[in-house]
Scaffold this motif. Structure first.
Motif, PDB file in Angstrom:
ATOM      1  N   PHE A 139       0.815  -1.212   0.000  1.00  0.00           N
ATOM      2  CA  PHE A 139       0.000   0.000   0.000  1.00  0.00           C
ATOM      3  C   PHE A 139       0.853   1.268   0.000  1.00  0.00           C
ATOM      4  O   PHE A 139       0.391   2.333  -0.410  1.00  0.00           O
ATOM      5  CB  PHE A 139      -0.943   0.012   1.202  1.00  0.00           C
ATOM      6  N   ALA A 140       2.111   1.141   0.447  1.00  0.00           N
ATOM      7  CA  ALA A 140       3.000   2.300   0.436  1.00  0.00           C
ATOM      8  C   ALA A 140       3.309   2.746  -0.999  1.00  0.00           C
ATOM      9  O   ALA A 140       3.700   3.891  -1.228  1.00  0.00           O
ATOM     10  CB  ALA A 140       4.301   1.981   1.170  1.00  0.00           C
ATOM     11  N   ASN A 141       3.106   1.842  -1.956  1.00  0.00           N
ATOM     12  CA  ASN A 141       3.382   2.155  -3.364  1.00  0.00           C
ATOM     13  C   ASN A 141       2.113   2.360  -4.182  1.00  0.00           C
ATOM     14  O   ASN A 141       2.157   2.287  -5.411  1.00  0.00           O
ATOM     15  CB  ASN A 141       4.210   1.015  -3.991  1.00  0.00           C
ATOM     16  N   ILE A 142       1.002   2.614  -3.496  1.00  0.00           N
ATOM     17  CA  ILE A 142      -0.279   2.683  -4.185  1.00  0.00           C
ATOM     18  C   ILE A 142      -0.299   3.779  -5.256  1.00  0.00           C
ATOM     19  O   ILE A 142      -0.916   3.621  -6.317  1.00  0.00           O
ATOM     20  CB  ILE A 142      -1.441   2.893  -3.176  1.00  0.00           C
ATOM     21  N   SER A 143       0.387   4.882  -5.006  1.00  0.00           N
ATOM     22  CA  SER A 143       0.404   5.970  -5.995  1.00  0.00           C
ATOM     23  C   SER A 143       1.102   5.539  -7.279  1.00  0.00           C
ATOM     24  O   SER A 143       0.697   5.932  -8.379  1.00  0.00           O
ATOM     25  CB  SER A 143       1.105   7.203  -5.411  1.00  0.00           C
ATOM     26  N   TYR A 144       2.149   4.715  -7.135  1.00  0.00           N
ATOM     27  CA  TYR A 144       2.838   4.196  -8.330  1.00  0.00           C
ATOM     28  C   TYR A 144       1.919   3.265  -9.115  1.00  0.00           C
ATOM     29  O   TYR A 144       1.885   3.296 -10.347  1.00  0.00           O
ATOM     30  CB  TYR A 144       4.110   3.454  -7.930  1.00  0.00           C
ATOM     31  N   TYR A 145       1.170   2.406  -8.384  1.00  0.00           N
ATOM     32  CA  TYR A 145       0.262   1.474  -9.047  1.00  0.00           C
ATOM     33  C   TYR A 145      -0.805   2.236  -9.843  1.00  0.00           C
ATOM     34  O   TYR A 145      -1.141   1.865 -10.980  1.00  0.00           O
ATOM     35  CB  TYR A 145      -0.425   0.564  -8.033  1.00  0.00           C
TER      36      TYR A 145
END
Length: 363
Positions: A109-115
């Motif tokens: 979830f820490a990379n949700i913006s990348y996804y």
């Protein structure tokens, strides 16, 4: 606290769960120390060197025992029609669960913006240990259905032959330039040879195949040979088999001009060494099983693996122990932390076993 053994097979082969339990404990301490230890704070002593060597045996042991247990139980159902085989269905369900869990643990979830921006990141398609075990079990299911059930190929031919071929192909894959298959999606490439192939099927499924061969041997011997004599009978057979496999691999290398098969020959050595360990545990099962906790850990390996990924690495949530202590602990701090880490999962496993409705069990 008592653990129900269930069938006679389960009673006679408690050491298999003990083996899985020991492999999991080795994995827990290995992962914790590797993730938190500042290696600059410790000298390259013999003890540290031996610890690194021991850690290298953990994954092969887990793969071998997984193949052994799975095939031992699967071959028990050989006489059943395919569509009535509950063990086969349970195996397919296990494969599906391993793949789903493996890829979900790589979501963060820490990379949700990348996804959301269409960038999955470098790790989400990695082929890691759970996916690799799932692929190996699927291979065992295919061998069982196609060759043993439908084509009636004897187990003592199909498993050794597939193992040798798999090791040879592993050498081919490792010496081939570029990713395999070329131009395939990264998700597919990583399972064989790709940018994030952590536990690719070549060579790791070879350990499951060897475990499957062991399981088939156990299935044949456990009703024909006195239990205490099984290691005495198996060790010479397996020693000769692995030696001849090595000779055959070297012959194929010379015949085909393959550049090297160094790891594949090393894998055969590891297989024999771990066979000695597994068979030795057979004699120690009464002593080791007396605490019951180790057996419980061996029966809950998938659950504990998933939870350790969440707690240590911050899988899915993005926050774990390494968020605060990545490669910062001294040697003694890392050792104490590893013991506390193991104790946490041991207590959690015992508590869920005592619960009337187990809340951590993954079937």
């Amino acid at each position: 606290m008592q653990i129900s053994s269930g069938t006679d097979d389960a009673k006679r082969f408690l050491f298999l769960d003990l083996s899985r339990g020991i492999a999991l404990l080795l994995m827990l301490q290995g992962h914790f120390i590797s993730a938190t230890l500042d290696e600059n704070s410790v000298s390259e002593t013999d003890t540290f060197h031996y610890w690194k060597e021991l850690r290298g045996y953990t994954a092969p042991l887990f793969f071998i025992v997984s193949g052994l247990v799975f095939n031992f139980l699967l071959l028990k159902t050989q006489a059943l029609p395919l569509f009535e085989n509950q063990r086969l269905r349970k195996g397919l369900k296990r494969v599906f669960l391993l793949f789903i869990a493996g890829y979900l643990l790589q979501f963060n979830f820490a990379n949700i913006s990348y996804y959301l921006n269409g960038n999955p990141g470098v790790h989400i398609f990695s082929f890691h240990v759970l996916q690799s075990i799932g692929a190996g079990l699927l291979l065992l299911i295919v061998l069982f259905v196609v060759f043993i059930k439908l084509l009636r190929v004897p187990w003592y031919i199909i498993y050794p032959l597939t193992l040798v071929c798999w090791l040879y192909l592993s050498g081919v894959v490792s010496t081939t330039e570029g990713y395999i298959p070329a131009n395939a999606p990264e998700l597919i490439q990583n399972s064989i040879k790709g940018p994030n192939s952590v536990f690719p099927v070549f060579p790791w499924s070879a350990y499951l195949l060897y475990g499957a061969f062991l399981g088939a041997l156990f299935r044949q011997l456990h009703t024909r040979v006195r239990f205490a004599l099984i290691p005495v009978v198996l060790l010479p057979i397996l020693g000769i088999f692995l030696f001849l496999s090595g000779e055959l691999l070297q012959y194929l290398q010379a015949l085909t001009g393959l550049r090297e098969i160094v790891y594949e020959l090393y894998a055969l050595k590891v297989m024999f060494q771990l066979t000695v360990v597994i068979l030795f545990l057979l004699y120690l099962e009464k002593v080791l099983a007396s605490t019951q906790t180790l057996l419980l850990i061996g029966k809950n390996t998938l659950t504990i693996y998933i939870l350790h990924s969440l707690v240590l690495y911050g899988a899915i949530t993005g926050t774990g122990i390494i968020t605060f202590y990545r490669n910062t602990l001294t040697g003694w701090q890392a050792i104490v932390g590893a013991l506390l880490f193991i104790s946490f999962f041991a207590v959690l496993t015992v508590l869920q076993h005592k619960s009337e409705k187990p809340w951590l069990k993954l079937r």
